[in-house]
Design an enzyme around this catalytic site. Structure first.
Site, PDB file in Angstrom:
ATOM      1  N   CYS A  66       0.864  -1.184   0.000  1.00  0.00           N
ATOM      2  CA  CYS A  66       0.000   0.000   0.000  1.00  0.00           C
ATOM      3  C   CYS A  66       0.902   1.237   0.000  1.00  0.00           C
ATOM      4  O   CYS A  66       2.064   1.154  -0.381  1.00  0.00           O
ATOM      5  CB  CYS A  66      -0.984  -0.009   1.165  1.00  0.00           C
ATOM      6  SG  CYS A  66      -0.235   0.228   2.782  1.00  0.00           S
ATOM      7  N   HIS A  67       0.373   2.365   0.426  1.00  0.00           N
ATOM      8  CA  HIS A  67       1.142   3.609   0.400  1.00  0.00           C
ATOM      9  C   HIS A  67       2.192   3.674   1.502  1.00  0.00           C
ATOM     10  O   HIS A  67       3.369   3.911   1.242  1.00  0.00           O
ATOM     11  CB  HIS A  67       0.195   4.807   0.474  1.00  0.00           C
ATOM     12  CG  HIS A  67       0.875   6.121   0.241  1.00  0.00           C
ATOM     13  ND1 HIS A  67       0.310   7.311   0.622  1.00  0.00           N
ATOM     14  CD2 HIS A  67       2.064   6.449  -0.331  1.00  0.00           C
ATOM     15  CE1 HIS A  67       1.115   8.307   0.291  1.00  0.00           C
ATOM     16  NE2 HIS A  67       2.187   7.804  -0.286  1.00  0.00           N
TER      17      HIS A  67
END
Length: 108
Positions: A66-67
Site C-alpha cells: 500500500c502507500h
C-alpha cells in the site's frame, strides 16, 4: 502470523532468479496505482479483497503493498486469518520503496 518485509529485502528477493517470485498484491485505490506501483504488482483495492481473494494464488508467497504499510498490514492479517500461509506486508509501503529502492518512483 503476519510478518513485514523491508523494501530492500523485497528488492533482493525480486532480483534473485534462484528464488520463486512472490505475488505482489497492491491494495491501494485505482488512482494511487495509476500514479505509481511496483513492476508486476496486481491491483486489488482493499475494500474488494473479501470478494476477490479467491483469485489470489495459494501456492506462492503474497506480498501486500500500500502507500505507507498500514492498509497492507491490515489486509495481510485478514489473509492470514482466511488461511493463506505465506503473507508479508511491505513495511513502509511504496513510500519506503521510493526512499530505499527506487528514488525515481513518483511520490504522493
Amino acid at each position: 502470523m503476519l510478518s513485514e518485509i523491508s523494501p530492500t529485502a523485497l528488492h533482493a528477493w525480486l532480483e534473485d532468479t534462484t528464488r520463486p517470485a512472490p505475488y505482489l498484491l497492491d491494495v491501494r485505490e485505482d488512482w494511487e496505482f495509476a500514479h505509481c506501483h511496483l513492476a508486476n504488482s496486481q491491483l486489488m483495492p482493499m475494500h474488494t479483497v473479501p470478494l476477490q481473494m479467491n483469485k489470489l494464488p495459494d501456492d506462492v508467497p503474497l506480498v501486500v503493498i500500500c502507500h505507507h504499510g498500514v492498509r497492507s498490514y491490515q489486509v495481510g492479517q485478514y489473509l492470514v486469518q482466511a488461511g493463506f500461509d505465506e503473507v508479508l506486508s511491505l513495511a513502509g509501503g511504496v513510500a519506503a520503496w521510493a526512499d530505499q529502492v527506487d528514488p525515481g518512483m513518483p511520490r504522493y
